[in-house]
Design a protein around this motif. Structure first.
Motif, mmCIF file in Angstrom:
data_model
loop_
_atom_site.group_PDB
_atom_site.id
_atom_site.type_symbol
_atom_site.label_atom_id
_atom_site.label_comp_id
_atom_site.label_asym_id
_atom_site.label_seq_id
_atom_site.Cartn_x
_atom_site.Cartn_y
_atom_site.Cartn_z
ATOM 1 N N ASP A 135 0.785 -1.152 -0.110
ATOM 2 C CA ASP A 135 0.068 0.022 -0.010
ATOM 3 C C ASP A 135 0.789 1.212 -0.330
ATOM 4 N N LEU A 136 0.577 2.082 -0.699
ATOM 5 C CA LEU A 136 1.353 3.494 -0.981
ATOM 6 C C LEU A 136 1.413 4.105 0.326
ATOM 7 N N TYR A 137 0.159 4.503 1.031
ATOM 8 C CA TYR A 137 0.012 5.092 2.189
ATOM 9 C C TYR A 137 -0.088 4.294 3.513
ATOM 10 N N MET A 138 1.133 3.942 4.083
ATOM 11 C CA MET A 138 1.242 3.047 5.325
ATOM 12 C C MET A 138 1.840 3.804 6.521
ATOM 13 N N PRO A 139 1.831 3.615 7.827
ATOM 14 C CA PRO A 139 2.534 3.932 8.904
ATOM 15 C C PRO A 139 3.907 3.813 8.694
ATOM 16 N N GLY A 140 4.703 4.482 9.359
ATOM 17 C CA GLY A 140 6.452 4.440 9.151
ATOM 18 C C GLY A 140 7.150 5.113 8.139
ATOM 19 N N MET A 141 6.419 5.129 7.061
ATOM 20 C CA MET A 141 7.281 6.254 6.036
ATOM 21 C C MET A 141 6.051 6.767 5.159
ATOM 22 N N SER A 142 6.613 7.674 4.514
ATOM 23 C CA SER A 142 5.473 8.581 3.587
ATOM 24 C C SER A 142 5.702 8.121 2.102
ATOM 25 N N GLY A 143 4.595 7.662 1.657
ATOM 26 C CA GLY A 143 4.379 7.298 0.242
ATOM 27 C C GLY A 143 5.454 6.923 -0.346
ATOM 28 N N VAL A 144 6.045 7.675 -1.560
ATOM 29 C CA VAL A 144 7.032 7.432 -2.407
ATOM 30 C C VAL A 144 8.295 6.899 -1.857
ATOM 31 N N ASP A 145 8.713 7.651 -0.443
ATOM 32 C CA ASP A 145 9.762 7.395 0.167
ATOM 33 C C ASP A 145 9.689 5.922 0.869
ATOM 34 N N GLY A 146 8.683 5.375 1.147
ATOM 35 C CA GLY A 146 8.696 3.890 1.355
ATOM 36 C C GLY A 146 8.977 3.028 0.294
ATOM 37 N N VAL A 147 8.356 3.345 -0.756
ATOM 38 C CA VAL A 147 8.411 2.544 -1.999
ATOM 39 C C VAL A 147 10.041 2.504 -2.476
ATOM 40 N N ILE A 148 10.701 3.702 -2.542
ATOM 41 C CA ILE A 148 11.959 3.946 -2.691
ATOM 42 C C ILE A 148 12.981 3.142 -1.511
ATOM 43 N N GLY A 149 12.495 3.009 -0.508
ATOM 44 C CA GLY A 149 13.201 2.302 0.563
ATOM 45 C C GLY A 149 13.168 0.943 0.339
ATOM 46 N N PHE A 150 12.056 0.470 -0.085
ATOM 47 C CA PHE A 150 11.635 -1.001 -0.453
ATOM 48 C C PHE A 150 12.453 -1.451 -1.638
ATOM 49 N N ARG A 151 12.494 -0.622 -2.623
ATOM 50 C CA ARG A 151 13.349 -0.931 -3.630
ATOM 51 C C ARG A 151 14.794 -1.173 -3.574
ATOM 52 N N SER A 152 15.252 -0.070 -2.547
ATOM 53 C CA SER A 152 16.711 0.276 -2.327
ATOM 54 C C SER A 152 17.208 -1.130 -1.354
ATOM 55 N N GLY A 153 16.077 -1.636 -0.473
ATOM 56 C CA GLY A 153 16.613 -2.724 0.237
ATOM 57 C C GLY A 153 16.432 -4.082 -0.313
ATOM 58 N N PHE A 154 15.271 -4.106 -1.240
ATOM 59 C CA PHE A 154 15.064 -5.494 -1.760
ATOM 60 C C PHE A 154 14.757 -5.292 -3.207
ATOM 61 N N PRO A 155 16.057 -4.845 -4.138
ATOM 62 C CA PRO A 155 16.063 -4.661 -5.464
ATOM 63 C C PRO A 155 15.586 -5.520 -6.411
ATOM 64 N N GLY A 156 15.663 -7.102 -5.948
ATOM 65 C CA GLY A 156 15.454 -8.192 -6.633
ATOM 66 C C GLY A 156 13.874 -8.548 -6.678
ATOM 67 N N THR A 157 13.222 -7.968 -5.782
ATOM 68 C CA THR A 157 11.694 -8.352 -5.695
ATOM 69 C C THR A 157 10.648 -7.592 -6.682
ATOM 70 N N PRO A 158 10.026 -8.284 -7.399
ATOM 71 C CA PRO A 158 8.900 -7.428 -8.130
ATOM 72 C C PRO A 158 8.146 -6.742 -6.944
ATOM 73 N N LEU A 159 7.931 -5.465 -7.383
ATOM 74 C CA LEU A 159 7.030 -4.776 -6.575
ATOM 75 C C LEU A 159 5.849 -4.262 -7.230
ATOM 76 N N VAL A 160 4.629 -4.329 -6.520
ATOM 77 C CA VAL A 160 3.660 -3.813 -7.116
ATOM 78 C C VAL A 160 2.837 -2.933 -5.930
ATOM 79 N N VAL A 161 2.600 -1.558 -6.511
ATOM 80 C CA VAL A 161 1.969 -0.607 -5.564
ATOM 81 C C VAL A 161 0.389 -0.557 -5.503
ATOM 82 N N LEU A 162 -0.260 -0.584 -4.410
ATOM 83 C CA LEU A 162 -1.619 -0.675 -4.224
ATOM 84 C C LEU A 162 -1.745 0.750 -3.535
ATOM 85 N N SER A 163 -3.101 1.192 -4.199
ATOM 86 C CA SER A 163 -3.511 2.550 -3.526
ATOM 87 C C SER A 163 -4.850 3.060 -3.833
ATOM 88 N N ALA A 164 -5.384 3.924 -3.024
ATOM 89 C CA ALA A 164 -6.454 4.265 -3.337
ATOM 90 C C ALA A 164 -6.397 5.439 -4.302
#
Length: 208
Positions: A54-83
């Motif tokens: 989910d794009l907007y979850m506690p802990g980080m803000s939106g795009v920053d969270g996705v960027i952090g996930f891609r940086s930490g786990f670059p080999g994992t296919p990532l799909v964003v869910l959002s309203a």
């Protein structure tokens, strides 16, 4: 198949589970309720076949969270869910490395199709964003791309980095950059995300 589902709304997680099990009846689902628990789950599990976040979850803000996930786990296919159905959000997330953006209002068949496309190596872009890029279909059919440029563009649609494209096509990264610059100029786009959007309209994801 292992899938990470990270969303802070329990009702949504429960609602999407039947869709995910259509991908694989023996699916192993790892759940998280915010960015910290998603990162912790990934470190514990080690590897998953797909991550839905989910794009907007506690802990980080939106795009920053996705960027952090891609940086930490670059080999994992990532799909964003959002309203959110804002084109700006979608473009930013795809540019940040997400391989798909699925709105929560999408029918289950659309969600399933998007996930299958990403698992097959493609990039899912919502039709609403494609429609904003009004490109004449005759222009698409006559776009003067060389066969090598089309190969590079197909790899781009798969979400490949310059290095991965170079390895796949057995050329140097410098050559890939030259091809990309030419592709951007011919397609009249400014970045990889916009090139992928046009490639989707050209149907290159269907032949990737």
């Amino acid at each position: 198949m292992k899938v990470l589902l990270a969303d802070d709304h329990p009702l949504f997680r429960e609602g999407v589970k039947p869709v995910l099990h259509k991908l694989d009846p023996d699916l192993e689902l790892i759940e998280a309720i915010d960015y910290p628990s998603a990162f912790a789950a990934m470190r514990q599990v080690g590897e998953v076949d797909l991550a839905l976040i989910d794009l907007y979850m506690p802990g980080m803000s939106g795009v920053d969270g996705v960027i952090g996930f891609r940086s930490g786990f670059p080999g994992t296919p990532l799909v964003v869910l959002s309203a959110s159905e804002q084109a700006e959000d979608i473009q930013r997330l795809l540019a940040a490395g997400a391989l798909g953006y699925v709105t929560k209002s999408s029918p289950s068949e659309v969600i399933l199709g998007a996930l299958r496309l990403v698992l097959a190596g493609g990039v899912y872009v919502p039709p609403s964003l494609l429609e904003r890029h009004h490109i004449d279909h005759d222009t698409l059919r006559t776009t003067p791309l060389t066969s090598r440029q089309l190969e590079v563009l197909r790899e781009l649609v798969k979400g490949q980095s310059n290095k991965q494209i170079a390895n796949e096509l057995e050329v140097t990264e410098g050559t890939v950059k030259i091809h990309l610059a030419a592709i951007f100029r011919i397609l009249k786009v400014n970045n990889r995300t916009e090139a992928v959007l046009i490639a989707q309209k050209m149907g290159l994801n269907e032949t990737a």
